[in-house]
Design a protein around this motif. Structure first.
Motif, PDB file in Angstrom:
ATOM      1  N   TYR A   1       0.830  -1.450   0.065  1.00  0.00           N
ATOM      2  CA  TYR A   1      -0.066   0.066   0.135  1.00  0.00           C
ATOM      3  C   TYR A   1       0.663   0.816  -0.492  1.00  0.00           C
ATOM      4  CZ  TYR A   1      -4.458   2.704   1.303  1.00  0.00           C
ATOM      5  OH  TYR A   1      -5.784   2.863   0.866  1.00  0.00           O
ATOM      6  N   VAL A   2       1.228   1.771  -1.142  1.00  0.00           N
ATOM      7  CA  VAL A   2       1.676   3.126  -0.977  1.00  0.00           C
ATOM      8  C   VAL A   2       1.161   4.346  -1.344  1.00  0.00           C
ATOM      9  CG1 VAL A   2       3.554   4.217  -2.731  1.00  0.00           C
ATOM     10  CG2 VAL A   2       2.784   1.727  -3.588  1.00  0.00           C
ATOM     11  N   LEU A   3       2.364   5.132  -0.587  1.00  0.00           N
ATOM     12  CA  LEU A   3       1.695   6.342   0.548  1.00  0.00           C
ATOM     13  C   LEU A   3       2.767   7.260  -1.210  1.00  0.00           C
ATOM     14  CD1 LEU A   3       0.277   5.938   3.961  1.00  0.00           C
ATOM     15  CD2 LEU A   3      -1.126   6.534   1.920  1.00  0.00           C
ATOM     16  N   THR A   4       2.362   8.583  -1.735  1.00  0.00           N
ATOM     17  CA  THR A   4       3.585   9.083  -1.588  1.00  0.00           C
ATOM     18  C   THR A   4       2.951  10.666  -1.192  1.00  0.00           C
ATOM     19  OG1 THR A   4       1.588  10.005  -3.951  1.00  0.00           O
ATOM     20  CG2 THR A   4       3.159   7.916  -4.429  1.00  0.00           C
ATOM     21  N   PRO A   5       3.802  10.946   0.075  1.00  0.00           N
ATOM     22  CA  PRO A   5       3.663  12.699  -0.029  1.00  0.00           C
ATOM     23  C   PRO A   5       5.161  13.410  -0.209  1.00  0.00           C
ATOM     24  CG  PRO A   5       4.940  10.973   1.596  1.00  0.00           C
ATOM     25  CD  PRO A   5       4.375   9.858   1.111  1.00  0.00           C
ATOM     26  N   ILE A   6       4.390  14.399  -0.504  1.00  0.00           N
ATOM     27  CA  ILE A   6       5.141  16.007  -1.117  1.00  0.00           C
ATOM     28  C   ILE A   6       5.401  16.757  -0.212  1.00  0.00           C
ATOM     29  CG2 ILE A   6       4.230  14.903  -3.727  1.00  0.00           C
ATOM     30  CD1 ILE A   6       2.407  17.389  -2.597  1.00  0.00           C
ATOM     31  N   ILE A   7       6.047  17.515  -0.354  1.00  0.00           N
ATOM     32  CA  ILE A   7       7.131  18.316   0.107  1.00  0.00           C
ATOM     33  C   ILE A   7       6.202  19.253   0.969  1.00  0.00           C
ATOM     34  CG2 ILE A   7       7.485  20.235  -0.999  1.00  0.00           C
ATOM     35  CD1 ILE A   7       9.568  19.510   0.395  1.00  0.00           C
ATOM     36  N   THR A   8       4.864  19.383   0.250  1.00  0.00           N
ATOM     37  CA  THR A   8       3.502  19.985   1.087  1.00  0.00           C
ATOM     38  C   THR A   8       2.842  19.294   2.463  1.00  0.00           C
ATOM     39  OG1 THR A   8       2.338  20.351  -1.016  1.00  0.00           O
ATOM     40  CG2 THR A   8       3.747  21.907  -0.325  1.00  0.00           C
ATOM     41  N   THR A   9       2.826  17.611   2.129  1.00  0.00           N
ATOM     42  CA  THR A   9       1.804  17.187   3.075  1.00  0.00           C
ATOM     43  C   THR A   9       1.988  17.329   4.248  1.00  0.00           C
ATOM     44  OG1 THR A   9       2.252  15.512   0.939  1.00  0.00           O
ATOM     45  CG2 THR A   9       1.577  14.669   3.238  1.00  0.00           C
ATOM     46  N   ASN A  10       0.901  17.498   4.925  1.00  0.00           N
ATOM     47  CA  ASN A  10       0.659  17.675   6.373  1.00  0.00           C
ATOM     48  C   ASN A  10       1.343  16.445   6.920  1.00  0.00           C
ATOM     49  OD1 ASN A  10      -1.073  17.220   8.952  1.00  0.00           O
ATOM     50  ND2 ASN A  10      -1.217  19.617   8.014  1.00  0.00           N
ATOM     51  N   PHE A  11       2.069  16.371   8.162  1.00  0.00           N
ATOM     52  CA  PHE A  11       3.025  15.076   8.824  1.00  0.00           C
ATOM     53  C   PHE A  11       2.070  14.693   9.290  1.00  0.00           C
ATOM     54  CE2 PHE A  11       5.104  13.474  11.456  1.00  0.00           C
ATOM     55  CZ  PHE A  11       6.162  12.422  11.131  1.00  0.00           C
ATOM     56  N   GLU A  12       1.075  15.459  10.485  1.00  0.00           N
ATOM     57  CA  GLU A  12      -0.252  14.492  10.664  1.00  0.00           C
ATOM     58  C   GLU A  12      -1.237  13.714   9.953  1.00  0.00           C
ATOM     59  OE1 GLU A  12      -1.052  15.646  14.441  1.00  0.00           O
ATOM     60  OE2 GLU A  12       0.986  15.646  14.676  1.00  0.00           O
ATOM     61  N   ALA A  13      -1.581  14.519   8.747  1.00  0.00           N
ATOM     62  CA  ALA A  13      -2.314  14.224   7.560  1.00  0.00           C
ATOM     63  C   ALA A  13      -1.802  12.231   7.720  1.00  0.00           C
ATOM     64  CB  ALA A  13      -2.581  14.420   6.870  1.00  0.00           C
ATOM     65  N   LEU A  14      -0.449  12.713   7.211  1.00  0.00           N
ATOM     66  CA  LEU A  14       0.437  11.008   6.748  1.00  0.00           C
ATOM     67  C   LEU A  14       0.263  10.013   7.709  1.00  0.00           C
ATOM     68  CD1 LEU A  14       2.242  10.358   4.637  1.00  0.00           C
ATOM     69  CD2 LEU A  14       4.293  11.337   5.329  1.00  0.00           C
ATOM     70  N   THR A  15       0.470  10.473   9.051  1.00  0.00           N
ATOM     71  CA  THR A  15       0.480  10.036   9.749  1.00  0.00           C
ATOM     72  C   THR A  15      -0.342   8.996  10.423  1.00  0.00           C
ATOM     73  OG1 THR A  15       1.966  11.738  10.854  1.00  0.00           O
ATOM     74  CG2 THR A  15       1.279   9.611  12.509  1.00  0.00           C
ATOM     75  N   GLN A  16      -1.572   9.543  10.253  1.00  0.00           N
ATOM     76  CA  GLN A  16      -2.560   9.476   9.800  1.00  0.00           C
ATOM     77  C   GLN A  16      -3.821   8.067   9.228  1.00  0.00           C
ATOM     78  OE1 GLN A  16      -6.577  10.353  11.552  1.00  0.00           O
ATOM     79  NE2 GLN A  16      -5.981  12.785  12.245  1.00  0.00           N
ATOM     80  N   VAL A  17      -3.098   7.982   7.921  1.00  0.00           N
ATOM     81  CA  VAL A  17      -3.096   7.400   6.772  1.00  0.00           C
ATOM     82  C   VAL A  17      -2.086   6.398   7.170  1.00  0.00           C
ATOM     83  CG1 VAL A  17      -3.388   6.790   4.454  1.00  0.00           C
ATOM     84  CG2 VAL A  17      -3.680   9.439   5.410  1.00  0.00           C
ATOM     85  N   ARG A  18      -1.238   6.922   7.041  1.00  0.00           N
ATOM     86  CA  ARG A  18      -0.369   5.491   7.660  1.00  0.00           C
ATOM     87  C   ARG A  18      -0.980   4.462   8.821  1.00  0.00           C
ATOM     88  NH1 ARG A  18       6.061   6.667   8.285  1.00  0.00           N
ATOM     89  NH2 ARG A  18       6.532   4.539   9.180  1.00  0.00           N
TER      90      ARG A  18
END
Ligand code: NAP
Length: 283
Positions: A139-156
């Motif tokens: 399951y790939v997540l593709t954060p970019i430089i502007t991705t919100n870190f909290e949001a990424l952590t939640q999806v992760r």
């Protein structure tokens, strides 16, 4: 234990329905938004979601929303959700191509996280949904430089709860890799089926009677969902064409070796392909 986030799902098809089934089974409250009232009723009656509606307002209390619609609808769905959701709500998508959407979606909704589960079947719609479709699958997540870190952590955290294999990469690397292992195979397999359709009529019935596991293996992806295949080509055109060109070069090399009756070379090439398959495909 931390409270589980309220999950919203837009598009109750194969992927959206399968996510809904798993999150409900894991104890999350799941709300669904679908274009069809019938799909909403089916999803509620069969325990996919607690509640579903054709009115996206139903998702207004969700904390993480999965956008599971065809690729061409991803940005429009993010736009529509932006009118409904509270700022800070996480939106993630499941589209099989990332570069075409992630930057634009993040600009529109700063809590957007690009995602792509590498799981699926050739079927479509809510009746094709399967439990545990994502278990032990990438399951790939593709954060970019502007991705919100909290949001990424939640999806992760959600991806890990599905027991999927989390992979983090850039949208561009993702698209190049899936062109190799997913999108080019669809078109190579499709070409084989087009060649089969073009077979002289006197051979067709015999070939049909003899078609067995080898033909099934090599044509499965070319015989899948035409809408999905077209969108892979449309939204990942450059990387797909690059892979198809490499494929054509290799096919020409094999053809030339066969034409010249250079059997040692043919066998060497096939030995290389045997080793390569083991490298890419574990089972
Ligand atoms: P699907 O079974 O056809 O489901 C897509 C759902 O999106 C439909 O059931 C429909 O749900 C909704 N939808 C369809 N057309 C729409 C439109 N014009 N506007 C808004 N919603 C629409 O397809 P899927 O395989 O789940 O694919 C969904 C996404 O998952 C795609 O972006 C695809 O790239 C990605 N994906 C697919 C696979 C795969 O193998 N199939 C694997 C990984 C990722 P409602 O009827 O509920 O509205």
């Amino acid at each position: 234990m931390a409270e589980l986030p309220l999950i919203g799902i837009v598009g109750l098809g194969l992927i959206g329905g399968s996510l809904a089934l798993d999150f409900t089974r894991l104890g999350y409250t799941v709300l669904g938004a679908s274009r069809n009232q019938e799909t909403c009723a089916y999803a509620e009656a069969n325990g996919f979601v607690q509640q579903a509606s054709t009115d996206w307002q139903i998702l207004s209390t969700a904390q993480v929303v999965f956008v599971c619609v065809p690729m061409e609808q991803v940005l429009a769905s993010v736009e529509h959700l932006a009118q409904v959701l509270i700022p800070g709500t996480v939106i993630t998508d499941v589209a099989s191509v990332k570069e075409a959407f992630v930057t634009q979606a993040t600009t529109r909704w700063p809590w957007f996280v690009g995602g792509h589960p590498l799981a699926g079947t050739a079927r479509q719609g809510i009746t094709a949904a399967l439990p545990q479709l994502f278990k032990q699958r990438p399951y790939v997540l593709t954060p970019i430089i502007t991705t919100n870190f909290e949001a990424l952590t939640q999806v992760r955290t959600l991806v890990e709860h599905l027991q999927a294999q989390l992979i983090l990469t850039t949208p561009s690397e993702h698209d190049r890799a899936v062109a190799l292992i997913s999108h080019a195979p669809v078109f190579i397999s499709a070409a084989l089926l087009l060649a089969a359709a073009d077979t002289p009529s006197e051979l067709t019935l015999l070939a049909q009677a003899l078609a067995s596991s080898g033909f099934a293996d090599t044509t499965r992806v070319g015989g899948g969902n035409p809408e999905l295949g077209t969108q892979m080509a449309q939204f990942n055109q450059v990387a797909l064409l690059d892979q198809l060109e490499r494929y054509q070069l290799m096919l020409t090399a094999l053809k030339t070796a066969i034409q010249h009756g250079n059997w040692t070379f043919v066998e060497n090439l096939l030995e290389t392909t045997r080793q390569t398959r083991k490298f890419f495909q574990k089972d």
